[in-house]
Motif scaffolding. Structure first.
Motif, PDB file in Angstrom:
ATOM      1  N   GLY A  69      28.708  31.915  28.293  1.00 43.47           N
ATOM      2  CA  GLY A  69      27.289  31.832  27.954  1.00 43.47           C
ATOM      3  C   GLY A  69      26.444  31.476  29.160  1.00 43.47           C
ATOM      4  O   GLY A  69      26.922  31.432  30.296  1.00 43.47           O
ATOM      5  N   GLY A  70      25.144  31.230  28.907  1.00 42.04           N
ATOM      6  CA  GLY A  70      24.239  30.854  29.991  1.00 42.04           C
ATOM      7  C   GLY A  70      24.143  31.939  31.042  1.00 42.04           C
ATOM      8  O   GLY A  70      24.142  33.133  30.743  1.00 42.04           O
ATOM      9  N   SER A  71      24.094  31.534  32.322  1.00 36.87           N
ATOM     10  CA  SER A  71      23.896  32.486  33.419  1.00 36.87           C
ATOM     11  C   SER A  71      25.088  33.438  33.570  1.00 36.87           C
ATOM     12  O   SER A  71      24.964  34.516  34.153  1.00 36.87           O
ATOM     13  CB  SER A  71      23.674  31.736  34.735  1.00 36.87           C
ATOM     14  N   ASP A  72      26.258  33.059  33.040  1.00 32.58           N
ATOM     15  CA  ASP A  72      27.431  33.938  33.164  1.00 32.58           C
ATOM     16  C   ASP A  72      27.293  35.208  32.332  1.00 32.58           C
ATOM     17  O   ASP A  72      27.917  36.214  32.643  1.00 32.58           O
ATOM     18  CB  ASP A  72      28.710  33.182  32.782  1.00 32.58           C
ATOM     19  N   THR A  73      26.478  35.180  31.280  1.00 35.96           N
ATOM     20  CA  THR A  73      26.279  36.398  30.481  1.00 35.96           C
ATOM     21  C   THR A  73      25.496  37.422  31.309  1.00 35.96           C
ATOM     22  O   THR A  73      25.793  38.620  31.272  1.00 35.96           O
ATOM     23  CB  THR A  73      25.548  36.087  29.161  1.00 35.96           C
ATOM     24  N   GLN A  74      24.515  36.950  32.071  1.00 42.55           N
ATOM     25  CA  GLN A  74      23.744  37.843  32.956  1.00 42.55           C
ATOM     26  C   GLN A  74      24.664  38.450  34.021  1.00 42.55           C
ATOM     27  O   GLN A  74      24.615  39.646  34.300  1.00 42.55           O
ATOM     28  CB  GLN A  74      22.612  37.070  33.631  1.00 42.55           C
ATOM     29  N   LYS A  75      25.519  37.603  34.596  1.00 42.02           N
ATOM     30  CA  LYS A  75      26.476  38.093  35.604  1.00 42.02           C
ATOM     31  C   LYS A  75      27.387  39.159  34.989  1.00 42.02           C
ATOM     32  O   LYS A  75      27.694  40.171  35.619  1.00 42.02           O
ATOM     33  CB  LYS A  75      27.334  36.939  36.136  1.00 42.02           C
ATOM     34  N   TRP A 130      20.097  26.814  27.789  1.00 46.23           N
ATOM     35  CA  TRP A 130      18.952  27.414  27.095  1.00 46.23           C
ATOM     36  C   TRP A 130      18.056  28.152  28.088  1.00 46.23           C
ATOM     37  O   TRP A 130      17.636  29.284  27.867  1.00 46.23           O
ATOM     38  CB  TRP A 130      18.169  26.317  26.366  1.00 46.23           C
ATOM     39  N   TYR A 131      17.816  27.504  29.237  1.00 49.95           N
ATOM     40  CA  TYR A 131      16.950  28.077  30.272  1.00 49.95           C
ATOM     41  C   TYR A 131      17.555  29.363  30.827  1.00 49.95           C
ATOM     42  O   TYR A 131      16.848  30.328  31.100  1.00 49.95           O
ATOM     43  CB  TYR A 131      16.750  27.049  31.402  1.00 49.95           C
ATOM     44  N   ASN A 132      18.883  29.377  31.001  1.00 45.41           N
ATOM     45  CA  ASN A 132      19.573  30.532  31.592  1.00 45.41           C
ATOM     46  C   ASN A 132      20.050  31.549  30.567  1.00 45.41           C
ATOM     47  O   ASN A 132      20.804  32.462  30.903  1.00 45.41           O
ATOM     48  CB  ASN A 132      20.800  30.059  32.399  1.00 45.41           C
ATOM     49  N   GLN A 133      19.620  31.369  29.327  1.00 44.93           N
ATOM     50  CA  GLN A 133      20.108  32.256  28.274  1.00 44.93           C
ATOM     51  C   GLN A 133      19.753  33.711  28.580  1.00 44.93           C
ATOM     52  O   GLN A 133      18.627  34.024  28.951  1.00 44.93           O
ATOM     53  CB  GLN A 133      19.477  31.842  26.944  1.00 44.93           C
ATOM     54  N   PHE A 134      20.743  34.577  28.406  1.00 50.68           N
ATOM     55  CA  PHE A 134      20.545  36.003  28.698  1.00 50.68           C
ATOM     56  C   PHE A 134      19.608  36.629  27.668  1.00 50.68           C
ATOM     57  O   PHE A 134      19.741  36.420  26.470  1.00 50.68           O
ATOM     58  CB  PHE A 134      21.907  36.701  28.646  1.00 50.68           C
TER      59      PHE A 134
END
Length: 388
Positions: free
Chosen positions: A240-246, A280-284
């Motif tokens: 989750g978080g920034s890893d979903t964007q990655k 929450w802030y980095n949510q994709f």
């Protein structure tokens, strides 16, 4: 006379047993917080059987990441405390409720249920049980339902995995990770990138991971790109978080990311508000137009919300048991803990020390084992004090 007294005493004991209501041990989440919030309790009587239910004498239970999150109040499918966690177990049928035709007393079964399975006796709908194949141990059986059904449905139903494709599996030494790598091996020429700490690389490589990546010392995105400049076809994302964007950025055109967890939230024994805010802030987030232009797919998977979709789940389970029978999948049991040791079991998983499944055993710890482990349990008490 002594024989007569002995017979009398035995009769008294039998009478006493008949008068005493049966009891069963269970683990109860008493509130949200650290490892000490899950307590061993003894309940009187038997779980009530509704129409279509079966009564299972539990032999082994699975521990899952969702259980760790539930303890911190971060898992919405578990009712509020006090409540018994546990979504999977294995055991033997002791009684059948009204209308149950397809099961027999004495059947050995695997069980998948929304919660409440961390106890010696459980009443569950018959269609939430699956017959154990010959030769399968109770520990292996308890390691299958959550991890293997999740991995199967994500790779084949959402992921549409085909020969010659590539998959990135995070937490490749965990329950879902090991299941996913084994399932990828059932398809011809699939390349599996797996992230895990360096000490686990040998085991995951033997289990089907083509390229093991140490996420602690390396940037996994760079490592994948070095070996596969175009990226991968499927990413299983439990972080989750920034890893979903990655994950999304790593996909080839027509690639799919399947997000199924929020392990980045778990930073310690108790809820971390900073980690929650960061997540929450980095949510994709992506608009439908950008998604269309990227020609990629984003899927979300949550087995806890499929509890009413028994046909979907049963279909995946029957295929998995078939693969087990063919020797193509083999659950890896990392360790077993008695109910009394549930805190140690949760700690092992939360500190990412497990390779494979952590199993809980309802049967009481034998006295010899307890004596051997006394020094260890004293140390655990001290660390508990430090945590509190």
């Amino acid at each position: 006379a002594s024989l007569h007294q002995h017979v009398e005493r035995r009769e008294e004991k039998t009478l006493q047993q008949q008068q005493d209501p049966p009891t069963y041990r269970c683990l109860v989440l008493t509130g949200h917080g650290g490892y000490d919030k899950v307590k061993l309790q003894v309940k009187k009587g038997l779980p009530a059987l509704a129409k279509g239910d079966v009564l299972v004498r539990v032999k082994a239970c699975g521990l899952n990441f969702a259980d760790l999150m539930a303890r911190q109040g971060l898992y919405d499918r578990l009712p509020p405390p006090p409540v018994t966690p546990g979504m999977e177990c294995s055991g033997v049928l002791e009684a059948l409720g009204e209308g149950v035709q397809e099961r027999r007393v004495g059947d050995k079964v695997l069980v998948l249920h929304r919660c409440g399975l961390w106890q010696e006796l459980v009443a569950v709908p018959a269609n939430h049980t699956f017959l154990m194949p010959e030769g399968m141990s109770f520990e292996e059986a308890a390691a299958i339902p959550v991890n293997y059904i999740s991995a199967y449905m994500m790779l084949f139903d959402f992921g549409n995995l085909r020969p010659h494709q590539s998959v990135l599996v995070h937490m490749a030494a965990g329950g879902v990770g090991i299941a996913a790598a084994q399932l990828c091996k059932t398809v011809e020429d699939v390349t599996v990138f797996g992230t895990a700490s360096a000490s686990k690389h040998e085991v995951i490589s033997q289990g089907g991971v083509t390229h093991a990546i140490d996420y602690r010392s390396r940037d996994y995105v760079e490592e994948v790109r070095k070996l596969s400049p175009k990226g991968v076809d499927i990413v299983l994302d439990p972080l989750g978080g920034s890893d979903t964007q990655k994950a999304f950025n790593l996909l080839k055109p027509m690639g799919r990311v399947i997000t199924y967890g929020a392990a980045n939230l778990l930073t310690g024994p108790k809820k971390n508000l900073l980690a929650m805010a960061k997540m929450w802030y980095n949510q994709f987030s992506i608009s439908a137009l950008s998604l269309m232009q990227s020609t990629k797919g984003v899927c979300g998977f949550h087995l806890g919300y499929l509890d009413v979709e028994s046909e979907l789940v049963s279909s995946a389970m029957s295929k998995l048991l078939e693969l087990y029978g063919q020797g193509k999948i083999e659950p890896r049991v990392d360790s077993t803990y008695h109910f009394e040791q549930v805190g140690d079991a949760m700690r092992r998983m939360q500190e990412r020390r497990n390779i494979g499944k952590v199993i809980l055993l309802p049967e009481p710890k034998k006295e010899e084992e307890a004596k051997k482990e006394e020094p260890k349990s004293e140390k655990t008490e001290e660390t508990k004090k430090e945590e509190n």
